[in-house]
Design a protein around this motif. Structure first.
Motif, short mmCIF file in Angstrom:
data_model
loop_
_atom_site.label_atom_id
_atom_site.label_comp_id
_atom_site.label_asym_id
_atom_site.label_seq_id
_atom_site.Cartn_x
_atom_site.Cartn_y
_atom_site.Cartn_z
N LEU A 148 -3.62 -3.01 -7.21
CA LEU A 148 -3.79 -2.15 -6.03
C LEU A 148 -4.06 -0.71 -6.46
O LEU A 148 -4.94 -0.03 -5.92
CB LEU A 148 -2.54 -2.19 -5.15
CG LEU A 148 -2.44 -3.24 -4.06
CD1 LEU A 148 -1.12 -3.08 -3.31
CD2 LEU A 148 -3.61 -3.14 -3.09
N VAL A 149 -3.28 -0.26 -7.43
CA VAL A 149 -3.42 1.12 -7.91
C VAL A 149 -4.77 1.29 -8.60
O VAL A 149 -5.46 2.30 -8.39
CB VAL A 149 -2.25 1.48 -8.85
CG1 VAL A 149 -2.51 2.82 -9.53
CG2 VAL A 149 -0.94 1.53 -8.07
N LEU A 206 0.76 -4.92 -7.84
CA LEU A 206 0.81 -3.47 -7.61
C LEU A 206 -0.16 -2.74 -8.54
O LEU A 206 -0.87 -1.82 -8.11
CB LEU A 206 2.23 -2.96 -7.83
CG LEU A 206 2.42 -1.45 -7.68
CD1 LEU A 206 2.09 -0.99 -6.26
CD2 LEU A 206 3.85 -1.04 -8.06
N SER A 207 -0.21 -3.15 -9.80
CA SER A 207 -1.10 -2.47 -10.74
C SER A 207 -2.55 -2.61 -10.32
O SER A 207 -3.35 -1.66 -10.45
CB SER A 207 -0.90 -3.03 -12.16
OG SER A 207 -1.43 -4.34 -12.29
N ALA A 260 2.11 1.77 -3.51
CA ALA A 260 1.01 2.31 -4.33
C ALA A 260 0.84 3.80 -4.08
O ALA A 260 0.69 4.59 -5.03
CB ALA A 260 -0.28 1.56 -4.02
N ARG A 300 -7.73 2.07 -6.52
CA ARG A 300 -7.88 3.44 -6.02
C ARG A 300 -8.53 4.35 -7.05
O ARG A 300 -8.49 5.58 -6.93
CB ARG A 300 -6.50 4.01 -5.66
CG ARG A 300 -5.61 3.04 -4.86
CD ARG A 300 -5.39 3.53 -3.47
NE ARG A 300 -4.53 2.63 -2.73
CZ ARG A 300 -3.41 3.00 -2.13
NH1 ARG A 300 -3.00 4.24 -2.22
NH2 ARG A 300 -2.73 2.14 -1.41
N GLN A 329 0.83 -1.21 0.00
CA GLN A 329 0.00 0.00 0.00
C GLN A 329 0.87 1.26 0.00
O GLN A 329 0.54 2.26 -0.67
CB GLN A 329 -0.93 0.00 1.23
CG GLN A 329 -1.95 -1.12 1.27
CD GLN A 329 -3.05 -0.97 0.23
OE1 GLN A 329 -3.17 0.05 -0.44
NE2 GLN A 329 -3.87 -2.02 0.09
#
Length: 431
Positions: free
Chosen positions: A265-266, A262-263, A239, A269, A236
């Motif tokens: 997670l982003v 990671l992508s 990110a 948002r 997090q």
């Protein structure tokens, strides 16, 4: 890849290295004597001298379990070009201590665990490490990413505590990182990798056979939950940081599964393609490491983070090699001149036949840059090779992007000479 005889620069280079290494690597000398090989005059001569990848995990597991580090030194010495026998192991308690002691003596042991869970140990030198780093920088420079301190270098995965991993990670940051780059803080200093894995495997075995006490299981589950929470907190944080630097250049150092995580997670948002305007880059080797991702995972990663093919170094390599085979825009891995490619039959006994300029079979290599060991390796990979000019216009052998492990196939990964090589190595422990 037919025989090449007479005066041929590649064969002469391999023979020169063979003459040197047979005086230095005990197992190579024994293998050569057993096969009656005194010189390399053709590619066929090399096949019996290529070491199966399993050779580097041929030590008895009891040496680790019972802490017989002096004998483990002797095992490693039999496969090394530089003597290991004088390394003091007094006070060594586990594999991490053993590796630390070897590193202090200049033996930079590289280790990894395959599907069996048993670690391979390969002796490397500072020269090996320097060559590998130089090769990585050269590969990046060749695609238009020379070392410039203008990037936020983001290692997506958590530190493993393995020295070789830390070295490459720090070297990329030193070569490419801007002075005010993103800082990725670890929640806490990690356990030594092998120490933690030994505890993890011991607990799994105890839970499987019913000998683990309830309090031990509870403590294990609590630690696993804590580690998972720390990894999530770290992800997090990354990110947050990449979003905050959306218009600046970010160099991601990660495997595809980590970068895909990671992508996502982003994206969670509310971020989508077009948000990142910095000209971002990444480098990775290999495939998915056993993970399963959607078919369009690369497009999703690159589209979100604004990474173009010209800023992406994808290569094929392994810990037995110092150099990499970079992938070209046509999707082929190019074999560099320091690396001699052999394609063998599945059993690893003979050179595979050429058909219409292509060969399919078991990948094997001789790395002319290897310093700490014999540079010949038979891998666990099935590959298909084109011998002619690549569609990108460059000549020389190229490997198609359809590499699979024999261990993942129903046929299994069995190299005929593996048992013989293991017998040679164990013989040095009994002398």
């Amino acid at each position: 890849m037919s025989a090449v005889t007479g005066h041929h620069p590649v064969i002469e280079a391999i023979d020169a290295r063979f003459q040197e290494r047979r005086r230095q690597v005990p197992v190579l000398a024994q293998r050569a004597d057993a096969e009656g090989i005194t010189a390399i005059r053709a590619r066929e001569d090399m096949v019996p001298l290529l070491f199966p990848h399993t050779t580097y995990k041929s030590y008895p597991e009891s040496l680790v379990a019972k802490g017989r580090w002096a004998q483990l030194n002797r095992w490693l010495d039999s496969l090394s070009a530089h003597r290991v026998t004088g390394v003091d192991v007094t006070g060594v308690e586990d594999v991490d201590d053993w590796i630390d002691r070897l590193e202090a003596a200049g033996h930079l042991v590289s280790s990894s665990s395959g599907t069996s869970g048993k670690n391979s140990f390969l002796n490397k030198t500072r020269r090996d490490r320097d060559v590998s780093l130089r090769n990585l920088i050269d590969c990046l420079t060749e695609i238009g990413l020379p070392p410039e301190p203008v990037w936020h270098v983001v290692p997506v995965g958590p530190t493993t505590g393995v020295t070789a991993h830390t070295f490459i990670r720090d070297a990329i940051k030193d070569a490419y990182g801007r002075p005010d780059g993103i800082e990725i803080f670890e929640k806490a200093a990690p356990d030594k990798y092998h120490r933690y894995m030994a505890r993890l495997n011991a607990m799994r075995r105890a839970m499987a056979d019913g000998t683990a006490r309830p309090d031990e299981v509870a403590a294990f589950e609590a630690e696993a939950a804590r580690r998972q929470a720390e990894m999530e907190e770290r992800a997090q944080h990354i990110a947050d940081q990449v979003i905050a630097h959306r218009s600046e250049r970010i160099f991601f150092h990660a495997t595809f599964p980590m970068l895909y995580r990671l992508s996502e997670l982003v994206r969670g948002r509310g971020v989508s393609e077009g948000f990142f305007t910095g000209e971002n880059a990444t480098t990775t080797g290999g495939g998915l490491k056993g993970d399963t991702l959607p078919p369009d995972y690369q497009d999703r990663i690159f589209g979100l983070f604004n990474i173009t093919p010209s800023r992406f170094l994808h290569y094929y390599s392994m810990q037995e090699l110092n150099v990499r085979m970079p992938k070209c825009p046509q999707g082929r891995y190019h074999v560099p001149p320091q690396l001699v490619l052999f394609v063998l039959d599945q059993a690893g006994e003979t050179l595979a036949p050429v058909s219409d300029g292509q060969i399919e079979g078991r990948a094997a290599f001789f790395d002319l840059t290897v310093d700490g060991r014999w540079g010949g390796t038979i891998t666990g990979d099935r590959i298909r090779v084109e011998l002619g000019t690549c569609p990108c216009g460059r000549p020389g052998p190229t490997v198609f992007d359809e590499i699979v492990r024999y261990s993942d196939l129903a046929d299994d990964d069995k190299i005929t000479c593996a048992g013989t090589m293991e017998g040679y190595v164990r013989g040095f422990l009994q002398d």
